[in-house]
Scaffold this active site. Structure first.
Site, PDB file in Angstrom:
ATOM      1  N   GLU A 184      -0.193  -0.962   5.963  1.00 21.97           N
ATOM      2  CA  GLU A 184       0.909  -0.504   6.719  1.00 21.97           C
ATOM      3  C   GLU A 184       0.863   1.228   6.837  1.00 21.97           C
ATOM      4  O   GLU A 184       0.975   1.937   7.921  1.00 21.97           O
ATOM      5  CB  GLU A 184       2.359  -0.692   6.177  1.00 21.97           C
ATOM      6  N   ASP A 235       0.975  -1.263  -0.058  1.00 20.48           N
ATOM      7  CA  ASP A 235       0.061   0.027  -0.058  1.00 20.48           C
ATOM      8  C   ASP A 235       1.109   1.226  -0.017  1.00 20.48           C
ATOM      9  O   ASP A 235       2.014   1.157   0.432  1.00 20.48           O
ATOM     10  CB  ASP A 235      -1.091   0.014   1.254  1.00 20.48           C
TER      11      ASP A 235
END
Length: 375
Positions: A133, A68
């Site tokens: 994250e 991400d």
């Protein structure tokens, strides 16, 4: 520029994986890993995609990372669209180039090269990848770690590909991180008219001496591995917006980045004692997002230092500065944890970029680490 590391990085950047949306990045990585004999276990939780992959058995070296990315901001301010990777003057531009799709590509290509040269490697090589994250991190690495611990999964060494470097790749290696503790504090008063303060109880006035004392506290001294604990007020809110009404409540949010000199319980106790000293009416909520951890010199740190010295001819600094990373969750498994990744000068910024040659170098470093620990 034809290079497998650069090509894979570009393929990942083209997938706009805004946290926690993976946007197909993990499918690409899984395909590459399965092709060289990895067993892949998808471990999705809620809206987050994760996978745990492994090859071989025995002493385990895992590479950890996230697919991400943060939002690109104003796309018109980028020199090229943020999800269209472009190389200019040797620099690869695109959201996630440095944080951390370049590292992911370097890891996978390093694994491909390592397996080709060591098809019967003696240890176990693994990957722990998440799509959560950058945002809440609630359903990512922490959940995978909990599941792995519940079944007594072995993890001896973990290399996290976060962008640790400052000027050249490998000049800084993170062998630990500070803990992070946030306090959400509400001081209660009585709302009233500013002309009649005796009929009200202004929480801003009441809290001012407490806050003044709080910011003046020296929490600890630095030690050999960590800077001194720091406390920063992040948000203060009070009032109705009217100039003739005293507030009924004051909200203060402050964060501690703490070393191994303190525990979160010690910090909480000191803050609560200070609140009682100033006789405040309050409600408090704590959020511990990570404990401090440290990986001392040992097989993993030595292997990482050796790889950096071999390819870049510099001795890396071992630091614990900066924010938190998913390494804080992985350390719970008792693993040695180290972060090594590209230069972090442009992470989360407009025109995020990384030196393309650095990614090629990083793949070689990762492969050498594999060779030292699990060949």
């Amino acid at each position: 520029m034809s290079c497998p590391v650069i090509e894979l990085t570009q393929q990942l950047i083209r997938r706009p994986s805004l946290s926690p949306d993976d946007a197909g990045c993990q499918a690409l990585l899984i395909e590459r890993l399965q092709a060289i004999g990895f067993t892949v276990e998808r471990m999705d939780f809620a809206d987050t995609q994760n996978f745990w992959a492994w090859r071989g058995q025995g002493e385990t070296l895992a590479f950890a990372g996230h697919t991400d990315v943060v939002p690109p901001g104003d796309a018109d301010r980028w020199i090229n669209p943020p999800f269209e990777p472009t190389i200019r003057d040797g620099m690869l531009f695109g959201r996630g180039a440095a944080d951390m799709k370049g590292s992911l590509a370097a890891m996978v290509v390093a694994a491909e090269r390592f397996v080709a040269q060591h098809p019967n490697h003696t240890g176990r090589l693994a990957f722990l990848i998440t799509s959560d994250e950058e945002a809440s991190a609630h359903n990512g690495t922490v959940k995978v770690v909990e599941a792995l611990m519940a079944r007594n999964e072995r993890l001896d060494y973990c290399l996290v590909g976060e962008p640790s470097s400052i000027e050249v790749v490998g000049d800084v290696v993170k062998n630990g991180r500070r803990g992070s503790l946030t306090c959400n504090l509400t001081i209660h008063g009585v709302q009233g008219h500013v002309a009649y303060p005796h009929l009200a109880d202004n929480p801003v006035h009441r809290a001012a001496p407490f806050l003044n004392e709080l910011v003046a506290i020296e929490w600890d001294q630095s030690n050999e591995f960590f800077p001194a604990t720091s406390m920063q007020i992040a948000n203060i809110q009070a009032g109705t917006g009217s100039n003739n009404v005293t507030p009924g409540e004051l909200f203060v949010q402050f964060n501690f980045r703490f070393s191994t000199e303190l525990t979160d319980e010690m910090i909480k106790a000191q803050v609560l004692a200070l609140l009682e000293k100033h006789q405040l009416r309050y409600t408090v909520d704590w959020w511990l997002s990570g404990q401090p951890f440290l990986t001392a010199r040992g097989k993993l740190v030595d292997a990482v230092v050796n790889a950096v010295e071999h390819y870049n001819e510099i001795k890396p600094q071992l630091l614990t500065t900066g924010g938190t990373s998913d390494g804080r969750f992985i350390a719970r498994m008792g693993a040695q944890v180290v972060e090594l990744g590209p230069v972090n000068a442009t992470i989360h910024k407009i025109n995020e970029c990384v030196n393309a040659a650095d990614l090629q170098l990083l793949a070689r470093m990762y492969q050498r680490i594999m060779e030292q620990l699990v060949a």
